[in-house]
Design an enzyme around this catalytic site. Structure first.
Site: not given
Ligand code: DGY
Length: 428
Positions: A163, A349, A393
């Site tokens: 993303d 991320y 994650e």
């Protein structure tokens, strides 16, 4: 340690199973995600092959009539996630979905699962999925490579699965956010904001989503209307790999007529990936198809070349140099972005953290090309990350801290399918 992690990984998959489909993690991602489900299937395949097939079959229940498999399947509304079905406003039945796709890894898993146990029953399951995979790959060829040049574009950073990659910064800076609807993020109620994309990214994600919604998600118009159209080496190389696996499946399952079409896709991608070679960076990078600007640096996608079956030394020699340089800077390979890049952030991320599923694809490609040393470094680092921080994650490549969601399905799945010590000899 191996046995208890194995049990914990089983428990995560079973705990995140909502009945034939699996959520990535409860709370943060409460729906069925496209590429998550595929890796989850590989995890289930280590102890329940029937359930693994079921995961892929339920994923393809979300397939649109034009062949697209969306990135999220909204089977039951969950107000804890934004943007949900009322924001996307797609018209798929019997349940709504998001409006674009995600990395096309499904054919890779179908081949693996069939070859693991090529019984009549598994051949039937694979044959049931084969026409759906053909339609999905044809959709990529038609709508994400409309010029036929063989470099595959995405219309939204979410379509890449990566993303907030630094390479999206330039194309996102050109996106007009003056007409976005008011919105409230939910991700930062589940996870620390320092590990997530910034508000300026989310504003742009929303503007692009609204551009697709404004044309009723018509597949041609979505591409024409999107303020974001960027060729992605990760998608291009994953699709190339997936097409090779689809071709092998066509041969094994007796789909003779489809072979020529798949061979055409492979030839086109083999040619097209060359247009993503960035001379300055000496790696495959993204390329903004609106501005012509290449991505800024080396992302983990650059190491997917062997997975795509690329064997040109002009590509692989610089790739190995990048690998060794980066391996000397981080404790845990493979960071999602080059730590020498000024925008590198080890916990945010896709701007630096390590992702187990990407490591799986990178290491598998390296091993297939005989680079067992680098492949084993990637596997061992992934094992160390899970041993240190559990099934997070994603992880810091610097100190191994776990980040994002916890009890994460795809991290557990690739542990079972690849990382676990019981696979060490085979995987190395
Ligand atoms: C999210 O919501 O962060 C997802 O990555 C979008 O797919």
């Amino acid at each position: 340690m191996g046995a208890s992690l194995k049990r914990a990984a089983h428990d995560i998959l079973i705990g995140n199973d909502l009945g034939g489909y699996t959520v990535p993690t409860k709370g943060l991602y409460p729906y069925q995600w496209n590429w998550d489900s595929v890796f989850v299937a590989l995890g289930f395949a280590t102890f329940d092959l029937d359930r693994a097939w079921r995961e892929l079959e339920t994923l393809f229940e979300g397939q649109w009539t034009d062949g697209m498999v969306p990135h999220i399947l909204f089977r039951k509304n969950d107000p804890g996630y934004f943007p949900g079905p009322s924001v996307w406003q797609t018209s798929h039945e019997p349940f709504p979905t998001s409006g674009h796709s995600q990395p096309p890894v499904a054919a890779i898993a179908v081949r693996d699962m069939f070859e693991k146990a090529p019984t009549d029953e598994n051949a039937e399951r694979a044959k049931g999925l084969f026409p759906k995979l053909m339609a999905f790959h044809r959709w990529w060829a038609t709508y994400r490579d409309p010029s036929g040049e063989g470099s595959v574009a995405i219309i939204h950073p979410w379509e890449s699965g990566r993303d907030n990659l630094p390479d999206w910064d330039e194309p996102l800076s050109l996106v007009d956010v003056s007409r976005i609807d008011a919105y409230e993020r939910k991700d930062t109620t589940h996870v620390d904001a320092s590990m997530r994309p910034l508000k300026q990214d989310y504003d742009r994600y929303m503007a692009i989503l609204q551009s697709g919604r404004a044309v009723g998600w018509d597949p041609h118009k979505v591409v024409e209307n999107s303020p974001f159209l960027v060729a992605d080496p990760a998608i291009t190389m994953i699709l190339l790999r997936a097409n090779r696996d689809l071709l092998a499946l066509a041969e094994r399952l007796g789909f003779q007529r489809e072979r020529v079409e798949i061979q055409g896709w492979i030839a086109r991608l083999e040619r097209g990936v060359a247009s993503l070679w960035n001379e300055t960076v000496q790696a495959y990078t993204t390329k903004n198809l609106r501005s012509g600007v290449f991505g800024a640096g080396v992302s983990s996608a650059a190491f997917l070349a062997p997975f795509a079956g690329i064997s040109d030394p002009k590509v692989l020699d610089p790739m190995r140099n990048h690998f060794d340089r980066i391996a000397g800077k981080v404790t845990y390979m493979v960071p999602s972005y080059d730590p020498d890049y000024e925008g590198f952030e080890h916990m945010r991320y896709w701007r630096g953290p390590v992702w187990a599923v990407v490591n799986y694809m990178i290491a598998r490609g390296l091993r297939e090309q005989g680079d067992t040393l680098r492949a084993e470094r990637v596997r061992q680092d992934t094992a160390n990350l899970v041993a240190k921080s559990g099934f997070a994650e994603y992880f810091s490549p610097i100190d191994g801290t776990g980040a994002g969601g916890r009890s994460f399905s795809w991290t557990a799945a690739v542990w079972l399918a690849w990382v676990s010590p019981t696979h060490a000899v085979e995987a190395a």
